[in-house]
Each structure stands twice: as C-alpha cells, then as structure tokens.
Design a protein around this motif. Structure first.
Motif, PDB file in Angstrom:
ATOM      1  N   ASP A 107      81.112  25.839 154.896  1.00 17.26           N
ATOM      2  CA  ASP A 107      81.778  25.545 156.176  1.00 17.26           C
ATOM      3  C   ASP A 107      81.005  26.180 157.334  1.00 17.26           C
ATOM      4  O   ASP A 107      80.879  25.586 158.416  1.00 17.26           O
ATOM      5  CB  ASP A 107      83.208  26.087 156.168  1.00 17.26           C
ATOM      6  CG  ASP A 107      84.137  25.304 155.259  1.00 17.26           C
ATOM      7  OD1 ASP A 107      83.793  24.172 154.874  1.00 17.26           O
ATOM      8  OD2 ASP A 107      85.218  25.840 154.920  1.00 17.26           O
ATOM      9  N   ARG A 122      78.829  15.433 154.543  1.00 17.10           N
ATOM     10  CA  ARG A 122      79.647  16.152 153.557  1.00 17.10           C
ATOM     11  C   ARG A 122      80.187  15.131 152.536  1.00 17.10           C
ATOM     12  O   ARG A 122      81.373  14.819 152.487  1.00 17.10           O
ATOM     13  CB  ARG A 122      80.772  16.884 154.286  1.00 17.10           C
ATOM     14  CG  ARG A 122      81.507  17.937 153.445  1.00 17.10           C
ATOM     15  CD  ARG A 122      80.793  19.248 153.466  1.00 17.10           C
ATOM     16  NE  ARG A 122      81.575  20.298 152.798  1.00 17.10           N
ATOM     17  CZ  ARG A 122      82.159  21.322 153.420  1.00 17.10           C
ATOM     18  NH1 ARG A 122      82.053  21.457 154.739  1.00 17.10           N
ATOM     19  NH2 ARG A 122      82.835  22.229 152.750  1.00 17.10           N
ATOM     20  N   GLY A 146      79.794  15.261 149.051  1.00 18.61           N
ATOM     21  CA  GLY A 146      80.052  15.713 147.699  1.00 18.61           C
ATOM     22  C   GLY A 146      78.950  15.276 146.748  1.00 18.61           C
ATOM     23  O   GLY A 146      77.943  14.675 147.143  1.00 18.61           O
ATOM     24  N   ASP A 177      89.691  19.592 144.569  1.00 26.45           N
ATOM     25  CA  ASP A 177      88.711  18.639 145.097  1.00 26.45           C
ATOM     26  C   ASP A 177      87.710  18.171 144.042  1.00 26.45           C
ATOM     27  O   ASP A 177      86.636  17.657 144.375  1.00 26.45           O
ATOM     28  CB  ASP A 177      87.960  19.213 146.305  1.00 26.45           C
ATOM     29  CG  ASP A 177      88.864  19.461 147.488  1.00 26.45           C
ATOM     30  OD1 ASP A 177      89.721  18.603 147.763  1.00 26.45           O
ATOM     31  OD2 ASP A 177      88.739  20.524 148.136  1.00 26.45           O
ATOM     32  N   ARG A 184      84.193  16.613 145.529  1.00 25.27           N
ATOM     33  CA  ARG A 184      84.317  15.856 146.774  1.00 25.27           C
ATOM     34  C   ARG A 184      83.921  16.654 148.013  1.00 25.27           C
ATOM     35  O   ARG A 184      83.467  16.072 149.002  1.00 25.27           O
ATOM     36  CB  ARG A 184      85.758  15.360 146.949  1.00 25.27           C
ATOM     37  CG  ARG A 184      86.129  14.241 145.993  1.00 25.27           C
ATOM     38  CD  ARG A 184      87.578  13.823 146.190  1.00 25.27           C
ATOM     39  NE  ARG A 184      87.902  12.618 145.454  1.00 25.27           N
ATOM     40  CZ  ARG A 184      87.777  11.371 145.928  1.00 25.27           C
ATOM     41  NH1 ARG A 184      87.304  11.190 147.145  1.00 25.27           N
ATOM     42  NH2 ARG A 184      88.102  10.329 145.196  1.00 25.27           N
ATOM     43  N   ARG A 185      84.077  17.991 147.990  1.00 28.71           N
ATOM     44  CA  ARG A 185      83.858  18.774 149.219  1.00 28.71           C
ATOM     45  C   ARG A 185      82.778  19.831 149.092  1.00 28.71           C
ATOM     46  O   ARG A 185      82.362  20.410 150.082  1.00 28.71           O
ATOM     47  CB  ARG A 185      85.168  19.476 149.607  1.00 28.71           C
ATOM     48  CG  ARG A 185      86.259  18.558 150.098  1.00 28.71           C
ATOM     49  CD  ARG A 185      85.996  18.081 151.504  1.00 28.71           C
ATOM     50  NE  ARG A 185      85.890  19.195 152.448  1.00 28.71           N
ATOM     51  CZ  ARG A 185      85.359  19.089 153.662  1.00 28.71           C
ATOM     52  NH1 ARG A 185      84.860  17.949 154.075  1.00 28.71           N
ATOM     53  NH2 ARG A 185      85.316  20.145 154.468  1.00 28.71           N
TER      54      ARG A 185
END
Length: 475
Positions: free
Chosen positions: A122, A139, A141, A170, A195-196
């Motif tokens: 982040d 972003r 993944g 996620d 996914r993240r």
C-alpha cells in the motif's frame, strides 16, 4: 510446463530471429540522462551506495522522514540498469518470498509479516501516486497455476490450509474451468488467485521515477561512480570513489548481488542468472484468444517455474525456468545473454499458448538475482552501527526493497521498531560454502528439483535433508 516432445515442424527458435539481446524495459528513448560522476570530496549525513530499488527507496524514505537530512546516493553504472531494470515487474506484498516460505521459517511471526507486507505494498502504491511516478502500476493480483495433476491437488490442499490458519483473505481457488476462464491455456489445471497482494508495473520506469523523486527532495545523486572501499573516518565513515571521496555520518548499502563493502556479508549471497523474453504487441484477436481480461500476473507451480504477464501495450513477458549459477559466483556481463535458454523458453511459451503460434519475440535478456539460502532478505549493521545493509531478496525485491530500506534506516537510527524486533530481521540465513562446495551443492539441488518436477513432485533424500536444515536454492 516444458514440452514433452517437439515436432520438427514446430521450430520455435524462428520466433527469436528478430529478438534484441537487451532488456525490453531499458530499451527506451525516454530514459533519463545519467547524473554526473562524483569528482572531489563531499560530506553528508547519510550516504546510500547503490542506485537500484534498495538504494533509491532508502534515499527517498530518509528524506521523507527528515527533510533536513543531507543525503548522497552513489551508483556505479546508471540508476536501474541491473536487477531493478531487468525483472518481470511483479511487485508483491510478501516479504518472505511467498507465504509458504514465511510460514515454514517464521510461523510465530507470519501474521505480523503478512500485515507489514500488505502495508508496504500500500505504501508503494501511495508513493507512486504522491510523487507522480508513471510506472504503469496495476493492482491486478497474481495467479499461481498448476500444470500437472499433482500440482492442482497441492494448490487445493494449500488453499485449505491457508483458510484454516486465517491467511486466505483475498485468495481464491480456481479449478481448471475457472482458471482457464481467466487466462486460457490447455496446460492449466487449477490456480490460486491472490487478488490484492501483487501489482504489475514497468520496473525501469519505477526506478527512474524514484530517481526523479529523490532529486526533487534534494538527494544528490552521482552515477558512474562505483564505491571502491569503506573505512571509518573520525566519528563517521568514508567511501572512496575513482575521482573522489564521500564522508558520511551513516552509510546504507543497497548493493545486493554486487560484492558488499562489508566483506563478511559476501558469503551470504550467490548470483543466480534468470532470463526472460518479450513478445511483440498482441493484436486484439490474439489477445482475445487468451481471455486475460483481468491482466493478472501468472506463475506456474513447478520447482523450475515460469512467470509471465502483460505489459501496458499488451506484450507478454515470459521468463524463468532456468536458474544459472556460474562457478565461483562471479557477476559478469557475458552471463546476461544465453541463447540456449531463450530457445528453451520459446518452446515452453508456445506449449503454454499454442493459439499464439506465429508471434515473434522482440527482446531477450538476462540478469543476476541476489539469492540467499532462505530465499528472503537479511539485514545487519557494521562499524558500530554506522553502516547498515540489506540483501538476499532472491527475485522478489521489487516490493520488499522498500521494507528493507525502512529496516536499514531504523537500524542506523538505533531505533527499536516493529520491523527491527522481527526474528527475520534479527537473524541471518546460513552462508553458502566456499567453492567447489557451493557449485556442487547448487548443481545437485538443481538436478534434484528437476527430477522432482518430472516425478510428481516427489522430493529425494537430498531435498528432504535441505528442507530439514532450512536450506535451499531458488530463482
């Protein structure tokens, strides 16, 4: 994902006829001009040695922590020319070279390590936005794909274990139909979609953007200025260069695979050469034949694995599989080019994506990865805490180097933080033995890993012994 057989009509090497042996990311007419080399003597509060991600994040974070700090950065060639401009552009949250490695080595800290890694990714996304760095950050993944039946069962079992441990946020398990709905390959049998936890980016543009951000904050950067030696000088340290010298209160070493100015650190890393291909831009029809609408990065689950992704202009980067350790651990420019590996990778590419037959490769290149025996970075200080270092990222340094930069700054400040209290930070991996033991052990490990891939993932006595000792070799 290696083809079991290749018919005479499928001569994939023709696809390489126009490939330039240079990194695609660095082959950019918009690359910034290098800063002048250091001549004469300079003084500063913090000297950063190394102009890859490790050094750039250290310099940038130091100025953001204390805008009054006087920071100098030295780079032996040009910013981003080595691993930071040659990698696949996978910016992962993991600080431990993947959750399985972290869980095996630091089970008591894994939740904290996962949290710190997520915050670090982040923070990278926020820094890219804050400093206006145009590095094609997405972003999206990443999907780990199974290409063998045993790998599909292992992925499902691992997903269930993550769920039981509360580590599957996620993360989505994809069966064969679901994974091929994301990216269509006849070789895909299952997948795990994080996914993240991973972003795709243009690695050289990230390095160049960090360079500009450092300059904007007042960091003095000197390129074509190798650091030749490091010695105490009064209350601080002095680094000699070909045409000058820098005296600094503190020094941060971000040289990674290149020989450390702290000699006792050198046995902890070995260079592993990794290679990649880049295709021409795909037409809309060819891209449509793949699906790939969500643009995730992908990697397969074999020991000798491939990694692949789309670029902003819809090329495919295809890399990995071979991991070449040169006898003696030398880093040399001639190792950056390996046609026999390019031919092998091209065959694997068209086995994975037969619908792309006829696509050409425009670039083929290699580079050295700073590999350590636990696969993830280690840290330390020297000269009474006036020097800090971080190295050993083992191929996942695009994201983790920012965390390593903060660790080095914490150590130099003498601060106890949630980072410096980690066992991962406080303890080092085992060093590699001297030659010929290093080459022999690595060769035996590579042979054993290839044999495991060919025999349903079954690990022989050598690999099981290495597992028990917490040792390994990986790209």
């Amino acid at each position: 994902m290696a083809p079991s057989a290749m018919s005479p009509g499928n001569d994939w090497t023709k696809s390489l006829s126009d490939a330039q042996p240079v990194p695609y990311w660095l082959d950019d007419p918009g690359r910034p001009r290098p800063e002048p080399a250091l001549t004469g003597a300079e003084t500063c509060d913090l000297l950063v040695v190394g102009g890859g991600y490790s050094g750039l994040w250290t310099a940038l974070n130091a100025k953001e922590r204390d805008p009054r700090a006087d920071v100098v950065l030295l780079e032996g060639r040009e910013v981003g020319w080595a691993a930071s401009g040659r990698n696949g552009g996978f910016c992962a949250a993991t600080l431990t070279h993947g959750l399985p490695n972290g869980l095996a080595r630091w089970p008591g800290e894994i939740n904290r390590l996962q949290e710190l890694g997520a915050r670090n990714l982040d923070g990278i996304e926020a820094a890219v936005a804050r400093h206006g760095i145009d590095c094609e950050f997405e972003r999206t993944g990443e999907i780990d794909v199974a290409t063998e039946t045993y790998q599909a069962w292992e992925l499902r079992d691992w997903y269930e274990e993550m769920r039981r441990k509360g580590l599957a946020d996620d993360i989505e398990f994809l069966d064969a139909e679901a994974v091929r709905a994301q990216v269509d390959s006849p070789t895909f049998q299952a997948g795990l979609w994080d996914r993240r936890g991973v972003a795709m980016l243009h690695p050289a543009k990230l390095a160049w953007g960090l360079k500009r951000a450092c300059r904007d904050l007042g960091v003095r950067i000197h390129e074509h200025t190798p650091a030749l030696d490091l010695k105490p000088y009064g209350a601080g340290m002095a680094v000699r260069t070909p045409y000058g010298r820098v005296r600094a209160r503190k020094v941060a070493l971000g040289t990674n695979i290149f020989p450390s100015l702290v000699r006792r650190v050198r046995p902890y890393t070995v260079p592993v050469y990794d290679y990649a291909l880049m295709t021409e831009p795909l037409t809309a029809d060819r891209l449509g034949a793949l699906g790939w609408k969500n643009r995730q990065g992908l990697g397969d689950s074999a020991n000798q694995f491939h990694y692949f992704r789309l670029t902003a202009d819809n090329r495919i980067l295809w890399g990995g599989y071979d991991a070449i350790y040169p006898y003696g651990g030398r880093v040399r420019a001639e190792y950056d080019d390996r046609p026999e590996t390019y031919a092998k990778l091209a065959g694997h590419f068209f086995t994975c994506f037969p619908q792309l037959e006829g696509v050409r490769f425009t670039h083929a290149w290699g580079g050295a990865i700073d590999t350590c025996s636990r696969f993830s970075a280690f840290f330390g200080t020297a000269h009474g805490g006036k020097v800090a270092y971080a190295a050993g990222y083992t191929g996942l340094g695009v994201g983790a180097t920012r965390f390593g930069a903060d660790v080095m700054l914490d150590l130099l400040a003498g601060r106890r933080t949630e980072r410096t209290e980690l066992e991962m930070v406080r303890r080092k991996p085992l060093p590699f033995p001297p030659e010929p033991l290093a080459w022999t052990g690595i060769a035996l490990t590579k042979w054993s890993l290839a044999r495991a891939d060919a025999h349903g993932g079954r690990r022989n006595l050598w690999l099981r012994t290495m597992d028990r000792l917490g040792l390994g070799f990986d790209s």
